[in-house]
Design an enzyme around this catalytic site. Structure first.
Site, PDB file in Angstrom:
ATOM      1  N   CYS A 166      11.005   4.530   5.862  1.00  0.00           N
ATOM      2  CA  CYS A 166       9.814   4.822   6.674  1.00  0.00           C
ATOM      3  C   CYS A 166       9.132   3.503   7.014  1.00  0.00           C
ATOM      4  CB  CYS A 166       8.820   5.697   5.912  1.00  0.00           C
ATOM      5  SG  CYS A 166       9.362   7.388   5.730  1.00  0.00           S
ATOM      6  N   HIS A 221       9.987   9.004  13.941  1.00  0.00           N
ATOM      7  CA  HIS A 221       8.869   8.093  13.660  1.00  0.00           C
ATOM      8  C   HIS A 221       7.531   8.854  13.535  1.00  0.00           C
ATOM      9  CE1 HIS A 221       7.795   3.566  14.164  1.00  0.00           C
ATOM     10  NE2 HIS A 221       6.904   4.164  13.389  1.00  0.00           N
ATOM     11  N   ILE A 222       7.528   9.819  12.613  1.00  0.00           N
ATOM     12  CA  ILE A 222       6.330  10.661  12.463  1.00  0.00           C
ATOM     13  C   ILE A 222       5.629  10.428  11.131  1.00  0.00           C
ATOM     14  CG2 ILE A 222       7.062  12.532  14.001  1.00  0.00           C
ATOM     15  CD1 ILE A 222       7.972  14.060  11.399  1.00  0.00           C
ATOM     16  N   ALA A 223       5.980   9.336  10.433  1.00  0.00           N
ATOM     17  CA  ALA A 223       5.461   9.179   9.066  1.00  0.00           C
ATOM     18  C   ALA A 223       3.935   9.192   9.000  1.00  0.00           C
ATOM     19  CB  ALA A 223       6.017   7.908   8.430  1.00  0.00           C
ATOM     20  N   SER A 224       3.264   8.661  10.021  1.00  0.00           N
ATOM     21  CA  SER A 224       1.791   8.637   9.949  1.00  0.00           C
ATOM     22  C   SER A 224       1.173   9.831  10.672  1.00  0.00           C
ATOM     23  CB  SER A 224       1.260   7.335  10.552  1.00  0.00           C
ATOM     24  OG  SER A 224       1.560   7.281  11.942  1.00  0.00           O
ATOM     25  N   ARG A 249       0.836  -1.212   0.000  1.00  0.00           N
ATOM     26  CA  ARG A 249       0.000   0.000   0.000  1.00  0.00           C
ATOM     27  C   ARG A 249       0.871   1.261   0.000  1.00  0.00           C
ATOM     28  NH1 ARG A 249      -3.284  -3.441   3.788  1.00  0.00           N
ATOM     29  NH2 ARG A 249      -1.432  -3.216   5.081  1.00  0.00           N
ATOM     30  N   GLU A 292      15.123   1.974  18.297  1.00  0.00           N
ATOM     31  CA  GLU A 292      14.277   3.096  18.660  1.00  0.00           C
ATOM     32  C   GLU A 292      13.981   3.099  20.150  1.00  0.00           C
ATOM     33  OE1 GLU A 292      10.460   4.288  16.442  1.00  0.00           O
ATOM     34  OE2 GLU A 292      11.879   3.547  14.958  1.00  0.00           O
ATOM     35  N   ARG A 339      10.581   0.017   9.027  1.00  0.00           N
ATOM     36  CA  ARG A 339      11.002  -0.271  10.392  1.00  0.00           C
ATOM     37  C   ARG A 339      12.521  -0.189  10.442  1.00  0.00           C
ATOM     38  NH1 ARG A 339       6.650   0.769  11.805  1.00  0.00           N
ATOM     39  NH2 ARG A 339       5.067  -0.616  12.684  1.00  0.00           N
TER      40      ARG A 339
HETATM   41  N1  LIG Z   1       7.208   4.916   9.858  1.00  0.00           N
HETATM   42  C1  LIG Z   1       5.916   4.817  10.110  1.00  0.00           C
HETATM   43  O1  LIG Z   1       5.338   5.583  10.880  1.00  0.00           O
HETATM   44  C2  LIG Z   1       5.120   3.778   9.410  1.00  0.00           C
HETATM   45  C3  LIG Z   1       3.782   4.047   9.085  1.00  0.00           C
HETATM   46  C4  LIG Z   1       3.069   3.037   8.455  1.00  0.00           C
HETATM   47  C5  LIG Z   1       3.662   1.839   8.145  1.00  0.00           C
HETATM   48  N2  LIG Z   1       4.947   1.618   8.476  1.00  0.00           N
HETATM   49  C6  LIG Z   1       5.606   0.342   8.133  1.00  0.00           C
HETATM   50  O2  LIG Z   1       5.398   0.111   6.744  1.00  0.00           O
HETATM   51  C7  LIG Z   1       5.079  -1.250   6.546  1.00  0.00           C
HETATM   52  C8  LIG Z   1       4.308  -1.427   5.272  1.00  0.00           C
HETATM   53  O3  LIG Z   1       2.976  -0.950   5.397  1.00  0.00           O
HETATM   54  P1  LIG Z   1       1.903  -1.204   4.226  1.00  0.00           P
HETATM   55  O4  LIG Z   1       0.593  -0.737   4.726  1.00  0.00           O
HETATM   56  O5  LIG Z   1       2.402  -0.674   2.933  1.00  0.00           O
HETATM   57  O6  LIG Z   1       1.925  -2.798   4.190  1.00  0.00           O
HETATM   58  P2  LIG Z   1       1.680  -3.774   2.956  1.00  0.00           P
HETATM   59  O7  LIG Z   1       1.481  -5.107   3.561  1.00  0.00           O
HETATM   60  O8  LIG Z   1       0.621  -3.199   2.071  1.00  0.00           O
HETATM   61  O9  LIG Z   1       3.071  -3.721   2.152  1.00  0.00           O
HETATM   62  C9  LIG Z   1       4.216  -4.416   2.537  1.00  0.00           C
HETATM   63  C10 LIG Z   1       4.847  -4.986   1.286  1.00  0.00           C
HETATM   64  O10 LIG Z   1       6.119  -5.527   1.619  1.00  0.00           O
HETATM   65  C11 LIG Z   1       6.306  -6.669   0.787  1.00  0.00           C
HETATM   66  N3  LIG Z   1       7.349  -7.525   1.319  1.00  0.00           N
HETATM   67  C12 LIG Z   1       7.289  -8.394   2.360  1.00  0.00           C
HETATM   68  N4  LIG Z   1       8.456  -9.039   2.503  1.00  0.00           N
HETATM   69  C13 LIG Z   1       9.285  -8.558   1.537  1.00  0.00           C
HETATM   70  C14 LIG Z   1      10.624  -8.836   1.164  1.00  0.00           C
HETATM   71  N5  LIG Z   1      11.355  -9.749   1.808  1.00  0.00           N
HETATM   72  N6  LIG Z   1      11.146  -8.167   0.122  1.00  0.00           N
HETATM   73  C15 LIG Z   1      10.401  -7.240  -0.548  1.00  0.00           C
HETATM   74  N7  LIG Z   1       9.130  -6.955  -0.248  1.00  0.00           N
HETATM   75  C16 LIG Z   1       8.578  -7.590   0.788  1.00  0.00           C
HETATM   76  C17 LIG Z   1       4.937  -7.331   0.778  1.00  0.00           C
HETATM   77  O11 LIG Z   1       4.801  -8.255  -0.284  1.00  0.00           O
HETATM   78  C18 LIG Z   1       4.035  -6.120   0.646  1.00  0.00           C
HETATM   79  O12 LIG Z   1       3.734  -5.802  -0.695  1.00  0.00           O
HETATM   80  C19 LIG Z   1       4.320  -1.641   7.831  1.00  0.00           C
HETATM   81  O13 LIG Z   1       4.383  -3.018   8.094  1.00  0.00           O
HETATM   82  C20 LIG Z   1       5.033  -0.841   8.892  1.00  0.00           C
HETATM   83  O14 LIG Z   1       6.072  -1.602   9.459  1.00  0.00           O
HETATM   84  C21 LIG Z   1       5.698   2.557   9.113  1.00  0.00           C
HETATM   85  O1  LIG Z   2       3.150   0.773  11.631  1.00  0.00           O
HETATM   86  C1  LIG Z   2       2.711   1.910  11.786  1.00  0.00           C
HETATM   87  O2  LIG Z   2       1.532   2.197  11.532  1.00  0.00           O
HETATM   88  C2  LIG Z   2       3.614   3.019  12.253  1.00  0.00           C
HETATM   89  O3  LIG Z   2       4.808   2.616  12.715  1.00  0.00           O
HETATM   90  C3  LIG Z   2       2.950   4.029  13.118  1.00  0.00           C
HETATM   91  O4  LIG Z   2       2.149   4.772  12.275  1.00  0.00           O
END
Ligand SMILES: NC(=O)c1ccc[n+]([C@@H]2O[C@H](COP(=O)([O-])OP(=O)(O)OC[C@H]3O[C@@H](n4cnc5c(N)ncnc54)[C@H](O)[C@@H]3O)[C@@H](O)[C@H]2O)c1
Ligand SMILES: O=C(O)[C@H](O)CO
Length: 387
Positions: free
Chosen positions: A277, A326-329, A177, A308, A279
């Site tokens: 953005c 960690h403010i991405a969202s 996504r 972190e 982990r």
């Molecule tokens: N920094 C933040 O505040 C913040 C905010 C939101 C999400 N996130 C992180 O972003 C991640 C992704 O969120 P999303 O909603 O897009 O999830 P998602 O499940 O839609 O997308 C994750 C993608 O990673 C792919 N993937 C998994 N293992 C892989 C690998 N070994 N190599 C390549 N691709 C791989 C999956 O196939 C999937 O398409 C979350 O799990 C979270 O950890 C961080």
């Molecule tokens: O996984 C998440 O949603 C973030 O780390 C916080 O928004």
């Protein structure tokens, strides 16, 4: 230390932190919940703190603290799920889409539903990744510090020269996504060519970029510009070798731990930009610090860190790193929406509602003018629990 709403409510829902907005509280109160919000100043609660908050009667448990698995606190595993279960708790929700801090097998063992908050943070998180890409490319933070330090004494040809994005290649690793939303922003906004790597084909992204590059190509050509191109890479290394800006968006699991390590940093372009953005542990941060020291033209934009809330030694001193906490969202709309989804996840379980069919389409839960659907928006272990 604990703020209580609707003290006579039949069901007890506890949140480890105050969450943005009031809709989530109102939705719970309307359904006869007593809402307890921990207002302690301590940012990360220990397992003991949480056990004390759970107490002995807890119908839903709402956690708004995300912590990395590499921190030992708020690590939702055997101890916490058994405490929650003993107290009668049946549901837990992260206020986050990522749930690598949760041992889902332990939750399954105790029959606890685990919620997360996908979708509502997709664009907000992608926008921060885009912001970090630009900040790193154009050295915004360094230049800002320079101005504030009173060092600017006139325009110079070599002052804070950075990278142009237009016509360069953007690489996305993890085109789910958020990765797909980021890719679209960079292609649409900066006319970058795209290369992505994911375990699965990002069909919607491909359709979008294909459609865009066909019609847009005509327009660009008519204006004497190069059309944008895209491709799915066969390996992650292909992305690392070819891209000028690389943004990481996979989940964190054992396949993505230290996905970017010393060897992989070495194959990237010397002037590349790396954005994270997802982990922190997706990057070997010690190797990254060394790489940044050796390659001053290589730049990073980081929202997340391996240990972190700490940074690895040396990172904070490096001019070629932009770091944010960690403010991405963190947009108002998203954070309020995350709180709503987290609350509805536990409420759905309390009320015996089914799980929503598509966690990628959660808009009906976010419309404040109508009651939300009678469903839990996103329960990650619904299949394991037979729901
Ligand atoms: N920094 C933040 O505040 C913040 C905010 C939101 C999400 N996130 C992180 O972003 C991640 C992704 O969120 P999303 O909603 O897009 O999830 P998602 O499940 O839609 O997308 C994750 C993608 O990673 C792919 N993937 C998994 N293992 C892989 C690998 N070994 N190599 C390549 N691709 C791989 C999956 O196939 C999937 O398409 C979350 O799990 C979270 O950890 C961080
Ligand atoms: O996984 C998440 O949603 C973030 O780390 C916080 O928004």
């Amino acid at each position: 230390m604990v703020q209580v709403w609707n003290p006579n409510g039949k069901y007890r829902v506890v949140s480890t932190k105050p969450m943005p907005g009031t809709r989530w509280i109102n939705l719970l109160i309307e359904q006869d919940c007593r809402v307890e919000i921990c207002t302690r100043k301590k940012t990360i609660l220990s397992v003991e703190d949480i056990i004390a908050l759970i107490g002995d009667k807890c119908d839903g448990w709402l956690s708004c603290v995300y912590v990395s698995v590499f921190q030992l606190t708020e690590d939702w595993g055997e101890t916490l799920f058994s405490a929650l279960s003993r107290a009668g708790g049946k549901a837990f929700s992260n206020m986050a889409v990522g749930y690598n801090n949760v041992d889902v097998n332990a939750a399954n063992k105790y029959g606890v539903a685990v919620g997360n908050t996908p979708g509502v943070l997709t664009e907000t998180t992608a926008e921060l990744a885009a912001s970090l890409s630009l900040s790193a490319a154009r050295r915004i933070v360094e230049a800002d510090e320079f101005m504030r330090a009173g060092l600017y004494d006139g325009w110079l040809p070599n002052l804070f020269v950075g990278n142009l994005l237009k016509g360069q290649t953007v690489g996305v690793i993890g085109a789910g996504r958020i990765g797909s939303a980021y890719a679209r922003m960079m292609v649409e906004g900066f006319k970058m060519n795209l290369i992505y790597y994911d375990l699965y084909q990002a069909t919607r992204l491909e359709k979008f970029v294909t459609g865009m590059s066909v019609t847009y190509a005509e327009f660009l050509k008519a204006n004497g510009e190069q059309p944008v191109t895209w491709k799915r890479a066969a390996s992650m290394d292909e992305v690392l070798r070819e891209a000028d800006v690389i943004s990481l968006h996979p989940i964190l699991d054992k396949t993505t731990y230290h996905l970017v390590n010393k060897e992989r940093l070495a194959i990237m372009k010397k002037e590349a930009i790396l954005v994270n953005c997802s982990r922190g542990p997706v990057i070997d941060e010690v190797a990254l610090v060394e790489h940044l020291k050796q390659n001053p033209m290589f730049r990073v934009g980081l929202d997340v860190f391996e240990d972190e809330p700490y940074m690895k030694p040396g990172l904070a001193d490096l001019k070629n790193a932009v770091v944010v906490p960690h403010i991405a969202s963190a947009s108002k709309w998203t954070r309020e929406g995350m709180a709503t989804l987290a609350a509805l996840n536990v409420l759905g379980k309390i009320k015996g509602y089914p799980v929503w069919s598509d966690p990628n389409r959660i808009e009906p839960f976010l419309n404040e003018n109508v009651p939300p659907p009678a469903a839990s928006p996103s329960i990650v272990n619904s299949k394991a629990l037979g729901k």
